[in-house]
Scaffold this active site. Structure first.
Site, PDB file in Angstrom:
ATOM      1  N   GLU A 272       0.818  -1.212   0.000  1.00  0.00           N
ATOM      2  CA  GLU A 272       0.000   0.000   0.000  1.00  0.00           C
ATOM      3  C   GLU A 272       0.852   1.262   0.000  1.00  0.00           C
ATOM      4  O   GLU A 272       0.547   2.236  -0.695  1.00  0.00           O
ATOM      5  CB  GLU A 272      -0.941   0.001   1.210  1.00  0.00           C
ATOM      6  CG  GLU A 272      -1.954  -1.130   1.224  1.00  0.00           C
ATOM      7  CD  GLU A 272      -3.020  -0.991   0.143  1.00  0.00           C
ATOM      8  OE1 GLU A 272      -3.045   0.047  -0.538  1.00  0.00           O
ATOM      9  OE2 GLU A 272      -3.823  -1.928  -0.011  1.00  0.00           O
ATOM     10  N   ARG A 276       0.715   3.878  -3.221  1.00  0.00           N
ATOM     11  CA  ARG A 276       0.066   5.153  -2.913  1.00  0.00           C
ATOM     12  C   ARG A 276       1.080   6.272  -2.665  1.00  0.00           C
ATOM     13  O   ARG A 276       0.880   7.404  -3.106  1.00  0.00           O
ATOM     14  CB  ARG A 276      -0.852   5.013  -1.697  1.00  0.00           C
ATOM     15  CG  ARG A 276      -1.958   3.974  -1.891  1.00  0.00           C
ATOM     16  CD  ARG A 276      -2.947   4.007  -0.750  1.00  0.00           C
ATOM     17  NE  ARG A 276      -3.776   2.809  -0.721  1.00  0.00           N
ATOM     18  CZ  ARG A 276      -5.071   2.790  -0.425  1.00  0.00           C
ATOM     19  NH1 ARG A 276      -5.687   3.923  -0.137  1.00  0.00           N
ATOM     20  NH2 ARG A 276      -5.745   1.663  -0.394  1.00  0.00           N
ATOM     21  N   ASP A 405      -4.889 -10.256  -8.278  1.00  0.00           N
ATOM     22  CA  ASP A 405      -5.252  -9.486  -9.470  1.00  0.00           C
ATOM     23  C   ASP A 405      -4.088  -8.780 -10.141  1.00  0.00           C
ATOM     24  O   ASP A 405      -3.816  -8.971 -11.328  1.00  0.00           O
ATOM     25  CB  ASP A 405      -6.349  -8.478  -9.123  1.00  0.00           C
ATOM     26  CG  ASP A 405      -5.995  -7.607  -7.908  1.00  0.00           C
ATOM     27  OD1 ASP A 405      -5.148  -8.010  -7.104  1.00  0.00           O
ATOM     28  OD2 ASP A 405      -6.578  -6.514  -7.776  1.00  0.00           O
ATOM     29  N   GLU A 540     -11.142   0.468 -11.037  1.00  0.00           N
ATOM     30  CA  GLU A 540     -10.787  -0.506 -12.078  1.00  0.00           C
ATOM     31  C   GLU A 540     -11.620  -0.370 -13.347  1.00  0.00           C
ATOM     32  O   GLU A 540     -11.097  -0.440 -14.468  1.00  0.00           O
ATOM     33  CB  GLU A 540     -10.904  -1.937 -11.521  1.00  0.00           C
ATOM     34  CG  GLU A 540      -9.827  -2.315 -10.533  1.00  0.00           C
ATOM     35  CD  GLU A 540     -10.072  -1.739  -9.154  1.00  0.00           C
ATOM     36  OE1 GLU A 540      -9.119  -1.643  -8.360  1.00  0.00           O
ATOM     37  OE2 GLU A 540     -11.239  -1.363  -8.852  1.00  0.00           O
TER      38      GLU A 540
END
Length: 634
Positions: A272, A276, A405, A540
């Protein structure tokens, strides 16, 4: 001697009275019914029970259809003569009556006009006096609205900062339905401005209530901390620059220069904080050329490097950036596949910009290890990997959703970022796409939507996460870079499916997870479990819409994105500033706010919408390798 007394009454004796034979109590009636039931033959009793059970099953089966039908009637779809009567429990969202045989009252106009399509109302047939009573009640509500924001969440949030008189309300109305009416659908400038307005609104909430903190809680007008590093601010830097919001950008830059420090005794998640913070700083440096952002990127990047100090070279999930100590989660020694394979773009770019090879070497080693591991199925990888021995764990489960993913997404983007020279990455990507086609691709019933399911120990599940909607854009990007043309065909089919995940919901917003029907005779293609109905403002789908529009120039993808933006405004916009994720996309009357605005709503969702509506192919060109270094692999 007295004569016998004369009786002036007649005595009547009822048989059984003295013994209590006459009894009309409930207990007696129950006993009587039971005796009658026992007098029936076994066959008769069996038939009656079967009929009751069948009626019960029929009731359960038809309940959803009946309730949806009744809701449709409540929305005025089957009753064109009905009048809008305000719901008794949510007066702040009282709609105007459609038409009454009375002079128009000024009180009928509140800060935001509410139509039967955009506000929950109870529909019923009534006389004129009932409607006039509703109008009078609206006047009282208006007075309450003028005093400030009413925090009611029975339906879309109301922007109570609009003008109160009729003319100004109509002029300044921010409801999506009015946007659609007053904005030309092919107006690029108008739609780009709508994205800017959405960003400013989200930013105003962040600035007022959570400046310098990680994430905004817009309903409670406060903030939440994850790492205490200003996640939303850093994640949004490149978006502000692309949108031309120079004033907001300069405010944020000043905070980065004077307030942002990574010298903190705090644990951060490697994945993360990479996508980010490191990704946000690197992409902003690419756009601005401002060395401040590269210096900050190098600082956080170097502090994350202890995560790679493991026996297997597979990184730990957590790092204390102040102490330089890394560790796995307390409950396991595993890391998820997506976390350890979705940091490569950022670290490779950091190594290229700083000319320090250790950053790229660390993440390249991870990809080499996974390339040669056993446990894959036709290029598909399990969701977990052990940081001690470097082996897959929880094998036999394959998904393109959560925990796996972005492994597939980053395979392609690393290959493009590196000049299309790393054949190992290309091999793994192409093999994985073939594995998806062979094992996970199915069509729904009744309309034949192409979707990507999951495989668990040989059993197929028609479950698809919203996260999987990265795939249409990734397939299109691959086809644009010379990969098989049928990848583009599949991208278009999956893009339609992801759009249907939005349009088939009552709010027009996709749930986090859907299940597809595959049985003949199904009424609808998509079902959503109660626990999966939340929407987190994810990017997405709009990311993939951007890719599909950029490569095909088909304007329907812009129209789909425009619908999504309108519904974000309609159901997630908070009047005091910010947007909130919601719990229930199936309930437009009460979508149930979660009171959280994820940083990626500013960092990605609005950015991709802006790029989608732009006709300029050079605004973040997809034909330059270094575009891949933009935030989260844009």
């Amino acid at each position: 001697m007295q004569p016998p007394s004369r009786q002036d009454y007649v005595s009547l004796s009822l048989p059984g009275l003295e013994s209590g034979g006459y009894n009309n109590s409930k207990q007696w009636r129950r006993q009587s019914c039971w005796r009658k039931w026992k007098q029936l033959s076994r066959l008769q009793r069996s038939l009656i029970l079967c009929i009751v059970v069948l009626l019960f099953i029929f009731g359960l089966a038809t309940y959803p259809t009946v309730t949806e039908h009744l809701r449709g009637l409540g929305d005025g779809e089957h009753d064109t003569d009905s009048k809008d009567i305000p719901g008794p429990t949510f007066p702040p969202l009282l709609p105007e009556p459609d038409k009454v045989a009375q002079p128009a009252l000024p009180e009928q106009t509140s800060q935001r006009k509410l139509s039967t399509k955009s506000r929950p109302v109870l529909q019923r047939r009534g006389n004129a006096s009932e409607v006039v009573a509703a109008v009078q009640k609206a006047a009282v509500v208006k007075e309450d609205l003028e005093e400030g924001v009413i925090s009611s969440w029975h339906g879309p949030l109301v922007d109570t900062n609009q003008a109160t008189d009729g003319a100004k309300s109509k002029e300044k109305d921010n409801s999506p339905a009015d946007h659609e009416a007053k904005l030309p659908q092919d107006s690029e400038a108008s739609r780009l401005e709508e994205v800017r307005k959405a960003f400013r609104h989200a930013w105003s909430g962040y600035k007022q209530f959570s400046w310098g903190h990680d994430e905004l809680r817009p309903i409670s007008k406060t903030y939440s901390e994850w790492f205490g590093l200003g996640l939303t601010l850093i994640d949004a830097l490149d978006t502000m620059w692309l949108l031309g919001l120079k004033e907001e950008f300069e405010e944020a830059r000043a905070w980065v220069a004077t307030e942002l420090t990574f010298d903190k005794n705090v644990d951060v998640n490697l994945f993360e904080s990479t996508i980010r913070i490191l990704g946000g700083l690197l992409s902003t440096y690419h756009l601005t050329g401002d060395a401040l952002f590269l210096d900050k990127a190098k600082d956080i990047g170097s502090r994350l490097m202890p995560a790679f100090n493991t026996p297997s070279k597979i990184p730990y999930s957590d790092v204390n950036i102040g102490k330089g100590i890394a560790h796995p989660p307390r409950w396991t020694s595993d890391s998820t596949l997506s976390e350890v394979t979705s940091i490569q773009l950022e670290f490779r770019e950091l190594g290229r910009l700083t000319q320090e090879p250790q950053y790229q070497a660390a993440v390249d080693e991870v990809m080499k290890q996974i390339h040669k591991l056993d446990g894959k199925q036709d290029g598909l990888v399990p969701m977990f990997i052990n940081t001690n021995n470097g082996q897959f764990t929880h094998q036999g489960v394959y998904t393109l959703g959560a925990r796996a993913d972005s492994y597939y997404e980053y395979l392609l983007k690393q290959w493009i970022q590196g000049g299309k020279k790393d054949h190992q990455l290309l091999e793994d990507y192409l093999q994985a796409i073939e594995g998806v086609k062979k094992n996970l691709l199915q069509k729904s019933s009744p309309h034949g939507l192409t979707f990507v399911g999951e495989l668990s120990h040989g059993q197929f599940s028609p479950k698809m996460d919203h996260l999987v909607c990265f795939l249409p854009g990734t397939l299109a990007l691959g086809a644009h870079n010379g990969l098989p043309a049928d990848h583009m065909d599949l991208a278009k089919e999956l893009m339609e499916t992801c759009y249907q995940m939005y349009v088939q919901m009552e709010t027009g917003l996709s749930p986090e997870i859907v299940h597809f029907n595959m049985h003949e005779g199904s009424i609808r293609d998509i079902e959503v479990k109660l626990a999966d109905r939340h929407n987190l403002l994810r990017p997405e789908t709009v990311e993939s819409l951007f890719y599909l529009y950029r490569f095909t120039e088909d304007h329907k993808y812009q129209e789909w994105g425009w619908e999504i933006l309108q519904n974000f405004n309609k159901y997630t916009k908070v009047s005091s500033g910010g947007y909130t994720s919601i719990n229930n996309v199936r309930d437009p009357e009460y979508p149930s706010p979660r009171d959280k605005m994820e940083s990626f709503f500013l960092g990605e969702t609005l950015k991709y919408l802006y790029l989608l509506f732009s006709h300029d192919p050079d605004l973040v060109s997809l034909d330059h390798q270094q575009t891949s270094a933009l935030n989260d692999g844009l």
